[in-house]
Design an enzyme around this catalytic site. Structure first.
Site, PDB file in Angstrom:
ATOM      1  N   GLU A 113      -7.487   4.595   7.317  1.00  7.90           N
ATOM      2  CA  GLU A 113      -7.280   6.015   7.034  1.00  7.90           C
ATOM      3  C   GLU A 113      -8.492   6.617   6.306  1.00  7.90           C
ATOM      4  OE1 GLU A 113      -3.393   5.730   5.213  1.00  7.90           O
ATOM      5  OE2 GLU A 113      -2.543   5.241   7.166  1.00  7.90           O
TER       6      GLU A 113
ATOM      7  N   GLY B 181       1.941   2.203  10.918  1.00  9.21           N
ATOM      8  CA  GLY B 181       2.863   3.329  10.729  1.00  9.21           C
ATOM      9  C   GLY B 181       3.920   3.470  11.809  1.00  9.21           C
TER      10      GLY B 181
ATOM     11  N   HIS C 228      -9.831   0.949   4.230  1.00 12.32           N
ATOM     12  CA  HIS C 228      -8.611   1.203   5.012  1.00 12.32           C
ATOM     13  C   HIS C 228      -8.934   2.142   6.178  1.00 12.32           C
ATOM     14  CE1 HIS C 228      -4.610   2.546   6.130  1.00 12.32           C
ATOM     15  NE2 HIS C 228      -4.177   1.430   5.560  1.00 12.32           N
TER      16      HIS C 228
ATOM     17  N   SER D 191       2.896  -2.073  10.467  1.00  8.74           N
ATOM     18  CA  SER D 191       4.329  -2.120  10.754  1.00  8.74           C
ATOM     19  C   SER D 191       4.991  -3.455  10.448  1.00  8.74           C
ATOM     20  CB  SER D 191       4.582  -1.710  12.209  1.00  8.74           C
ATOM     21  OG  SER D 191       4.065  -0.411  12.429  1.00  8.74           O
TER      22      SER D 191
ATOM     23  N   GLU E 199      -5.785  -5.127  10.349  1.00 10.87           N
ATOM     24  CA  GLU E 199      -4.832  -4.044  10.598  1.00 10.87           C
ATOM     25  C   GLU E 199      -5.223  -3.287  11.860  1.00 10.87           C
ATOM     26  OE1 GLU E 199      -2.532  -2.676   6.899  1.00 10.87           O
ATOM     27  OE2 GLU E 199      -4.344  -1.499   7.009  1.00 10.87           O
TER      28      GLU E 199
ATOM     29  N   LYS F 229       0.184   4.214  -0.378  1.00  9.14           N
ATOM     30  CA  LYS F 229      -0.469   5.425   0.151  1.00  9.14           C
ATOM     31  C   LYS F 229      -0.180   6.615  -0.778  1.00  9.14           C
ATOM     32  CE  LYS F 229      -0.471   3.371   4.685  1.00  9.14           C
ATOM     33  NZ  LYS F 229      -0.504   3.535   6.115  1.00  9.14           N
TER      34      LYS F 229
ATOM     35  N   ASN G  97       0.869  -1.177   0.000  1.00  8.81           N
ATOM     36  CA  ASN G  97       0.000   0.000   0.000  1.00  8.81           C
ATOM     37  C   ASN G  97       0.910   1.234   0.000  1.00  8.81           C
ATOM     38  OD1 ASN G  97      -1.873   1.989   0.454  1.00  8.81           O
ATOM     39  ND2 ASN G  97      -2.443   1.319   2.519  1.00  8.81           N
TER      40      ASN G  97
END
Ligand code: PGA
Length: 263
Positions: free
Chosen positions: A99, A173, A97, A215, A167, A11, A9
């Site tokens: 986000e 992150g 996702h 991560s 996730e 991003k 991903n």
């Protein structure tokens, strides 16, 4: 174990078309050394074409999207249609996702996107995950609800075309040291499969693929793959550094060998 995935991903990286093309080329070189793992690259939408072109037709490489509209065309400012993705040769789409959930994407919208993806033959990689863990185990309820609503109205025969990416938001992150332990991941994989079994059958649940994301780096990929009972990973920051992505693939492949020996 078949169908092992390393989904990258990207991003909102990189920010130049040429860099996206070069990154795809570098990753292509790396991925061809680890044929047991399928690498799915999910670049920013404007670069999907150039990345798809750079990947060409290699068996263990695929193009994916970071999101997808639930409508095929029309008045949807900023959305990317499944037809556009198909036209570019994309075969996977990350859906839901965290986000995007954070920006207001609801379970209902995510469900619509999943059903649309299935309709157009795009494999949905559906992100689920709790914000934090509590001692009472309420986070399990969060996961249960996300799975249940993702599968709402989906025909049982289509369940196996869906991939869940677990996730946990608290692990995204950061660095390998902040990610999940293989033991906790194993328990969560089991819980996810149990939940799916409750909505369908044990056989269907066992055939579904579950990925882990948050991560994943070269350092923890081997142990998480060996002990976590997952079919691969959804990888953020480590997927845009070819050497780190290679380390993930290398450690996954080595862990797979160890697992095969045990069988
Ligand atoms: P990360 O991102 O690997 O950088 O934690 C994963 C993701 O958000 O999909």
């Amino acid at each position: 174990m078949t169908n092992i995935l390393a989904v990258g991903n990207w991003k909102m990286n990189p920010v130049k078309k040429k860099d996206a093309e070069n990154l795809a080329k570098d990753i292509k070189k790396v991925a061809q050394k680890y044929k047991k793992v399928t690498a799915v690259l999910c670049p920013p939408a404007p670069y999907a074409d150039v990345v798809g072109g750079a990947l060409g037709r290699v068996k263990n490489l695929a193009l994916g999207a970071q999101d997808m509209s639930w409508q095929e065309k029309g008045s949807r400012t900023g959305h990317v249609s499944p037809l556009m993705l198909k036209d570019l040769g994309a075969t996977y789409a990350i859906i839901g996702h965290s986000e995007l959930r954070e920006l207001g994407e609801t379970d209902e919208v995510i469900n619509k996107k999943i059903r649309t993806a299935l309709l157009y033959g795009i494999t949905p990689i559906v992100c689920i995950g709790e914000r934090e863990r509590d001692e009472n185990g309420f986070y399990l309820g969060v996961i249960h609800k996300q799975i249940e609503s993702a599968l709402q109205g989906v025909l049982k025969k289509d369940f196996s075309s869906i991939i869940f990416a677990y996730e946990p938001i608290w692990a995204i992150g950061k660095s390998a040291r902040d990610a999940m332990t293989p033991h906790d991941l194993y328990e969560m994989s089991l819980y996810i499969k149990k939940t799916i079994a409750g909505l369908s059958s044990k056989t269907i649940a066992m055939n579904m693929r579950v990925l882990y994301g948050g991560s994943v780096e070269g350092e923890n990929a081997g142990a998480l793959f060996e002990g976590g009972d997952v079919n691969g990973f959804l990888i953020g920051h480590a997927s845009i550094v070819p050497s780190e992505f290679e380390s993930v693939l290398e450690n996954m492949t080595a862990a797979l060998k160890r697992l095969e020996k045990k069988e």
